[in-house]
Write an enzyme that holds these catalytic residues in place. Structure first.
Site, PDB file in Angstrom:
ATOM      1  N   ARG A 158     -11.452 -40.017  21.788  1.00  0.00           N
ATOM      2  CA  ARG A 158     -11.034 -41.404  21.683  1.00  0.00           C
ATOM      3  C   ARG A 158     -12.266 -42.288  21.806  1.00  0.00           C
ATOM      4  O   ARG A 158     -13.166 -41.996  22.615  1.00  0.00           O
ATOM      5  CB  ARG A 158     -10.036 -41.768  22.799  1.00  0.00           C
ATOM      6  CG  ARG A 158      -8.618 -41.249  22.587  1.00  0.00           C
ATOM      7  CD  ARG A 158      -7.909 -41.921  21.414  1.00  0.00           C
ATOM      8  NE  ARG A 158      -6.552 -41.454  21.220  1.00  0.00           N
ATOM      9  CZ  ARG A 158      -6.191 -40.411  20.474  1.00  0.00           C
ATOM     10  NH1 ARG A 158      -7.106 -39.699  19.841  1.00  0.00           N
ATOM     11  NH2 ARG A 158      -4.927 -40.092  20.345  1.00  0.00           N
ATOM     12  N   GLU A 167     -10.142 -49.396  16.006  1.00  0.00           N
ATOM     13  CA  GLU A 167      -9.864 -48.660  14.772  1.00  0.00           C
ATOM     14  C   GLU A 167      -8.877 -49.478  13.944  1.00  0.00           C
ATOM     15  O   GLU A 167      -7.859 -49.895  14.492  1.00  0.00           O
ATOM     16  CB  GLU A 167      -9.282 -47.288  15.098  1.00  0.00           C
ATOM     17  CG  GLU A 167     -10.293 -46.402  15.786  1.00  0.00           C
ATOM     18  CD  GLU A 167      -9.775 -44.997  16.094  1.00  0.00           C
ATOM     19  OE1 GLU A 167      -8.649 -44.665  15.664  1.00  0.00           O
ATOM     20  OE2 GLU A 167     -10.486 -44.246  16.761  1.00  0.00           O
ATOM     21  N   HIS A 175     -10.889 -41.414  11.852  1.00  0.00           N
ATOM     22  CA  HIS A 175      -9.910 -40.742  12.719  1.00  0.00           C
ATOM     23  C   HIS A 175      -9.052 -39.740  11.934  1.00  0.00           C
ATOM     24  O   HIS A 175      -7.832 -39.907  11.813  1.00  0.00           O
ATOM     25  CB  HIS A 175      -9.021 -41.779  13.429  1.00  0.00           C
ATOM     26  CG  HIS A 175      -8.370 -41.240  14.681  1.00  0.00           C
ATOM     27  ND1 HIS A 175      -8.104 -42.009  15.786  1.00  0.00           N
ATOM     28  CD2 HIS A 175      -7.940 -39.991  14.996  1.00  0.00           C
ATOM     29  CE1 HIS A 175      -7.535 -41.269  16.716  1.00  0.00           C
ATOM     30  NE2 HIS A 175      -7.419 -40.028  16.255  1.00  0.00           N
TER      31      HIS A 175
HETATM   32  C1  GLV Z   1      -5.032 -37.849  17.343  1.00  0.00           C
HETATM   33  O1  GLV Z   1      -6.012 -38.454  17.681  1.00  0.00           O
HETATM   34  C2  GLV Z   1      -4.066 -37.353  18.245  1.00  0.00           C
HETATM   35  O2  GLV Z   1      -4.070 -37.760  19.411  1.00  0.00           O
HETATM   36  O3  GLV Z   1      -3.227 -36.551  17.822  1.00  0.00           O
END
Ligand code: GLV
Ligand code: GLV
Length: 321
Positions: free
Chosen positions: A239, A268, A287
């Site tokens: 994260r 993001e 991401h």
């Molecule tokens: C993606 O970042 C998730 O948490 O699945």
């Protein structure tokens, strides 16, 4: 009557939605993107289950809007910092998430990012496309290799361990890990447990796989980057909140570290004028850690099966406890 389920985006993988449709009344957002908050608050009114993603904030206000019929919130993600977990518990609302089924996909993407950053693939492709490729050249486009290197993994859960098993195949000298709690199963990976300062000082490659919790918020700050080797490559697939991003920008500008590969940022999406998007020594991905086709399909089915089980009062296949 049948249970009501609300799905927060129109572009969720079909497999999970089909499972829900067989047994429930399913309402789906019209947006193939994040639903505007005011519309989301209206849309969840009276629903029994919410199928959401990490882009939906599931807080007190939303739970109030849904009302007392809400039994389960199920997110198509392993991360769950977008959900107010204590508030759900207080109201007896179950939470479903998708651990395990995205571990391989996220570990694969982590390796891809590690190698792309160290061996400078985006820069190299740019050179090939724009005429910078004049001839084979002995010192051009070089970057550090993994063989013989020390790799440090911060956050040694399922994903961190899966990264370690893959990294080992590259003939690294050693793999170090840092984790707040003991990980008895870590032994099998051959990785060595060290302190946070030791991992910073000794690693050639530092990979963050730590869940974002108060204890990991911005652990990669100015002091942390200064403790790293100047040749260090930093990779983050957890994260954005684990990093003090301004400190990272400074560290990349001043060559405090060599390069960074980021699948996650703050915020993001990252605004187009963010310096990280214009630095040669930084590779930013949008991401996509779990974005393997197979993983996303299985994640969608698990998200649906969590809802179906919770509504029927059965054991959920992946309940966040
Ligand atoms: C993606 O970042 C998730 O948490 O699945
Ligand atoms: C992430 O939450 C993991 O399982 O490593």
């Amino acid at each position: 009557g049948r249970y009501q389920v609300f799905v927060t985006r129109s572009d969720m993988p079909q497999g999970g939605v089909d499972l829900l449709m067989k047994e429930c009344d399913v309402k789906i957002s019209h947006y193939p993107s994040v639903m505007p908050r005011d519309e989301l608050l209206k849309a969840v009114t009276g629903t029994n289950a919410i199928y959401c993603s990490l882009t939906d904030k599931i807080d007190k206000e939303l739970l109030d809007a849904a009302g007392p019929g809400l039994k389960v919130v199920s997110t198509i993600s392993v991360g769950h910092e977008h959900i107010d977990v204590p508030e759900c518990r207080k109201r007896g609302i179950k939470i479903g998430y998708t651990p395990d089924v995205l571990t391989d996909a996220t570990a694969e993407l982590t390796l891809a990012l590690l190698l792309s950053t160290s061996r400078r693939l985006p820069e190299a492709q740019h050179e090939a496309r724009t005429g910078g490729w004049k001839s084979w050249a002995p010192t051009w486009m070089t970057g550090p290799g993994l063989a013989g290197a020390t790799v440090g993994i911060v956050g040694f859960g399922r994903i961190g361990q899966a990264v370690a098993r893959r990294v080992k195949a590259f003939n690294t000298q050693q793999i170090l890990y840092y984790n707040r709690s003991e990980r008895p199963e870590a032994k099998e990976t051959g990785a060595i447990k060290v302190t946070f300062d030791e991992i910073l000082a000794q690693s050639d490659f530092i990979i963050c796989c730590a869940a974002l919790v108060p204890e990991t918020k911005e652990i990669f700050n100015k002091a942390a980057f200064e403790k790293m080797k100047r040749s260090a490559i930093f990779v983050n697939t957890s994260r954005g909140g684990t990093v003090d991003q301004d400190a990272l920008i400074e560290a990349l500008k001043n060559n405090t570290i060599r390069a960074a590969g980021l699948d996650v940022t703050t915020p993001e999406p990252l605004p187009l004028d963010n310096p990280l998007l214009n630095m040669k020594n930084c590779l930013v991905l949008p991401h996509i850690g779990s974005a393997a086709i197979e993983a996303r399909n299985v994640m969608s089915e698990l998200t649906a099966n969590n809802i179906l089980a919770a509504l029927k009062g059965c054991v959920m296949p992946a309940e966040l406890k």
